[in-house]
Design a protein around this motif. Structure first.
Motif, mmCIF file in Angstrom:
data_model
loop_
_atom_site.group_PDB
_atom_site.id
_atom_site.type_symbol
_atom_site.label_atom_id
_atom_site.label_comp_id
_atom_site.label_asym_id
_atom_site.label_seq_id
_atom_site.Cartn_x
_atom_site.Cartn_y
_atom_site.Cartn_z
ATOM 1 N N ARG A 1 0.815 -0.933 0.180
ATOM 2 C CA ARG A 1 -0.105 0.027 -0.376
ATOM 3 C C ARG A 1 1.360 1.347 0.287
ATOM 4 O O ARG A 1 1.606 1.776 0.650
ATOM 5 C CB ARG A 1 -0.905 -0.351 1.284
ATOM 6 C CG ARG A 1 -2.482 -0.948 1.240
ATOM 7 C CD ARG A 1 -3.364 -0.631 -0.335
ATOM 8 N NE ARG A 1 -3.855 0.808 -0.549
ATOM 9 C CZ ARG A 1 -4.554 0.853 0.317
ATOM 10 N NH1 ARG A 1 -5.338 0.434 1.012
ATOM 11 N NH2 ARG A 1 -5.078 2.744 0.084
ATOM 12 N N ALA A 2 0.795 2.540 -0.975
ATOM 13 C CA ALA A 2 1.449 3.513 -0.940
ATOM 14 C C ALA A 2 0.379 4.609 -0.342
ATOM 15 O O ALA A 2 -0.454 4.035 0.179
ATOM 16 C CB ALA A 2 1.021 4.300 -2.403
ATOM 17 N N GLN A 3 1.451 4.626 0.273
ATOM 18 C CA GLN A 3 1.437 6.125 1.539
ATOM 19 C C GLN A 3 1.668 7.187 1.272
ATOM 20 O O GLN A 3 2.098 8.297 0.392
ATOM 21 C CB GLN A 3 2.203 5.909 2.644
ATOM 22 C CG GLN A 3 2.454 4.357 3.447
ATOM 23 C CD GLN A 3 1.525 4.163 4.411
ATOM 24 O OE1 GLN A 3 1.162 5.043 5.315
ATOM 25 N NE2 GLN A 3 0.739 2.870 4.001
ATOM 26 N N SER A 4 0.986 8.546 1.970
ATOM 27 C CA SER A 4 0.593 9.895 1.642
ATOM 28 C C SER A 4 0.430 10.273 3.345
ATOM 29 O O SER A 4 0.550 10.014 3.717
ATOM 30 C CB SER A 4 -0.739 10.129 0.666
ATOM 31 O OG SER A 4 -1.938 9.751 2.049
ATOM 32 N N GLY A 5 0.839 11.432 2.874
ATOM 33 C CA GLY A 5 0.770 12.676 4.173
ATOM 34 C C GLY A 5 2.241 12.887 4.310
ATOM 35 O O GLY A 5 3.140 12.487 4.290
ATOM 36 N N ARG B 1 1.302 9.619 8.126
ATOM 37 C CA ARG B 1 0.937 8.786 7.885
ATOM 38 C C ARG B 1 -0.099 7.566 7.253
ATOM 39 O O ARG B 1 -0.295 7.454 8.214
ATOM 40 C CB ARG B 1 2.257 8.137 7.236
ATOM 41 C CG ARG B 1 3.720 8.847 6.945
ATOM 42 C CD ARG B 1 3.972 9.297 5.835
ATOM 43 N NE ARG B 1 4.094 8.645 4.567
ATOM 44 C CZ ARG B 1 4.392 8.826 3.498
ATOM 45 N NH1 ARG B 1 4.450 10.042 3.179
ATOM 46 N NH2 ARG B 1 5.516 8.361 2.420
ATOM 47 N N GLU B 2 -0.485 7.663 5.830
ATOM 48 C CA GLU B 2 -1.985 7.081 5.535
ATOM 49 C C GLU B 2 -2.058 6.488 3.982
ATOM 50 O O GLU B 2 -1.096 6.563 3.415
ATOM 51 C CB GLU B 2 -2.804 7.583 6.146
ATOM 52 C CG GLU B 2 -3.715 8.477 5.320
ATOM 53 C CD GLU B 2 -4.238 9.480 6.070
ATOM 54 O OE1 GLU B 2 -5.053 9.750 6.835
ATOM 55 O OE2 GLU B 2 -4.846 10.546 4.835
ATOM 56 N N ASP B 3 -2.516 5.042 4.193
ATOM 57 C CA ASP B 3 -2.743 4.577 2.655
ATOM 58 C C ASP B 3 -3.413 5.134 2.553
ATOM 59 O O ASP B 3 -3.968 6.402 2.236
ATOM 60 C CB ASP B 3 -3.920 3.121 2.611
ATOM 61 C CG ASP B 3 -3.173 2.268 3.873
ATOM 62 O OD1 ASP B 3 -1.930 2.544 3.624
ATOM 63 O OD2 ASP B 3 -3.412 1.155 4.301
ATOM 64 N N LYS B 4 -2.741 5.561 0.534
ATOM 65 C CA LYS B 4 -3.250 6.492 -0.209
ATOM 66 C C LYS B 4 -4.786 6.279 -0.970
ATOM 67 O O LYS B 4 -4.497 4.535 -1.227
ATOM 68 C CB LYS B 4 -2.345 6.663 -1.519
ATOM 69 C CG LYS B 4 -2.585 7.990 -2.021
ATOM 70 C CD LYS B 4 -1.439 7.580 -3.157
ATOM 71 C CE LYS B 4 -1.410 9.106 -4.752
ATOM 72 N NZ LYS B 4 -0.214 9.503 -4.756
ATOM 73 N N THR B 5 -5.237 6.651 -1.096
ATOM 74 C CA THR B 5 -6.562 6.829 -1.557
ATOM 75 C C THR B 5 -7.009 7.730 -2.508
ATOM 76 O O THR B 5 -7.132 8.478 -1.532
ATOM 77 C CB THR B 5 -7.602 6.172 -1.058
ATOM 78 O OG1 THR B 5 -7.704 5.098 -0.065
ATOM 79 C CG2 THR B 5 -9.060 6.252 -1.452
#
Length: 439
Positions: free
Chosen positions: A239-243, A247-251
């Motif tokens: 799962r790609a991360q964002s933030g 950090r959280e799973d990118k959606t």
């Protein structure tokens, strides 16, 4: 003998290979009645590989007449056609190329009934997908094309509208092109390509003209022998991360669909090239051509006719020395190799939409129909991997050693009102059997 280790006896396990190695045509003819013509030896070489590398022309034709597979690679990644280009005999290259195309058509014809039934079982739909091509080569990305493809499907018919007539890593041609597949028509009438600017169409023939094959051979004999394959056995998805701080799973929303993003790990493109068949002049011309490409220009001059090369000196190698060598490390049997190998890791992402109305299996059936377009072949090959849950609404894949494609599924809807005229050639179009020579 250690338990579980199989000891091969060359004389007993590979008699057809040995007969070819020793140029024993009589024994080869006898063995072809009872032996597997596609058997691979410890080096991954089929009988056809050996016959080509050793310049056994009569045996090559004998093997092809018995259905020897042409699209098969040895451990080193080379096909019999690649070895024929290295050896440099024009007639052998011609025979292999013609048989390769015939075997490819026959494989599709065998799949045809199941493929048509699969299309009938799918609801009718309209789909849009966008291609964006990128390259790590300086200046090339800015001149690479993009394309918005529109796909209509009704019954056993498919229509693809695209602006890319032809595309590879050195050349592309823009246009306004429509590809129509009619599953209800006979095989010779089922595939049609329309040039909507010139208002002409071409039926994709089941037989290539000799002149077209000759032109293709001229290019093959003047170019590097390339073998590129995408290593997929080690691919994993995380799962790609964002933030920045949290950090959280990118959606994200891709079109109308919420998608979960994944990083594609261990995506490696293995590239090999050989040029022992090229003259110093050929190498220099090819270098200039690539330099011009990086500057945004393309000189599409016709290649001049290439004659057969002088046969290479056969290596002083015995059958026992060949078959006993470490797998894939056999001595060179023909022209001395001039080769280069490289590995490039690609950083890619894939976005999986959970609510996309189409499934991957359905898309694979559709992509098989439009496989004559090279970029769709690459997409289909990647989609056959085990993907994360959902439908890949956005995906990055390497399509050539220097080029990556980003494909986005912009829009999809089921349709019950598609008119039949979408899947027929307009009356004001004239037939031009030579408009698309590469299809």
């Amino acid at each position: 003998m250690a338990e579980g280790i199989e000891i091969l006896e060359p004389d007993k396990d590979f008699p057809l290979h040995e007969g070819i190695f020793n140029n024993d045509i009589k024994r080869v003819s006898q063995l072809l009645r009872i032996h597997d013509v596609g058997q691979k030896d410890p080096h991954g070489n089929t009988p056809l590989h050996l016959a080509v590398m050793l310049g056994r022309k009569d045996i090559v034709h004998l093997l092809l007449a018995h259905g020897a597979p042409v699209k098969v690679k040895n451990i080193q990644g080379w096909t019999p056609l690649a070895e024929a280009i290295s050896y440099g005999d024009r007639q052998t290259i011609f025979s292999l190329l013609k048989k390769l195309k015939q075997q490819s058509r026959e494989a599709l014809d065998d799949r045809r009934p199941a493929l048509i039934q699969a299309l009938r079982n799918i609801g009718d739909f309209y789909l849009e997908l966008k291609w964006d091509f990128q390259s790590w080569v300086p200046l090339v990305s800015r001149i690479l094309p993009s394309d918005l493809c529109r796909i209509h499907k009704k019954g056993a018919c498919i229509r693809l509208d695209t602006t890319l007539v032809d595309f590879n890593d050195m050349h592309w041609e823009r246009g306004d092109i429509t590809f129509i597949f009619d599953g209800e028509a006979s095989p010779n009438e089922s595939l049609t390509v329309l040039d909507n600017k010139l208002k002409v169409y071409q039926r994709i023939r089941h037989e290539e003209m000799d002149a077209e094959l000759d032109e293709e051979i001229d290019i093959l004999m003047r170019s590097d022998i390339m073998a590129a394959q995408m290593s997929t056995k080690t691919i994993t998805f995380t799962r790609a991360q964002s933030g920045w701080f949290f950090r959280e799973d990118k959606t994200e929303m891709i079109g109308d669909y919420e998608a979960e993003f994944y990083a594609v790990n261990n995506l490696i493109l293995e590239s090999k090239k050989r040029r022992e068949h090229l003259s110093p002049e050929d190498v220099q011309k090819n270098k200039v051509m690539m330099e011009n490409l990086s500057k945004g220009s393309w000189d599409n001059k016709e290649f001049e006719r290439r004659e057969s090369l002088s046969p290479p000196t056969l290596a002083d190698v015995t059958w026992k020395e060949y078959i006993s060598a470490r797998p894939g490390k056999f001595p060179c049997l023909g022209r001395q190799w001039i080769s280069k190998e490289s590995f490039k890791a690609f950083k890619a992402t894939i976005a999986m939409g959970k609510d996309f109305p189409m499934t991957v299996d359905v898309l694979l059936d559709v992509l098989e129909v439009i496989a004559p377009f090279k970029q769709f072949q690459k997409l289909r090959e990647f989609m056959m991997n085990k993907l994360p849950p959902g439908f890949p609404v956005k995906i990055e894949i390497p399509v050539f050693p220097t080029v990556t494609a980003k494909i986005t599924f912009n829009f999809f809807e089921w349709r019950t009102d598609l008119p039949d005229k979408l899947f027929t050639v307009p009356r004001n179009y004239r037939e031009d059997p030579n408009r698309f020579p590469d299809l």
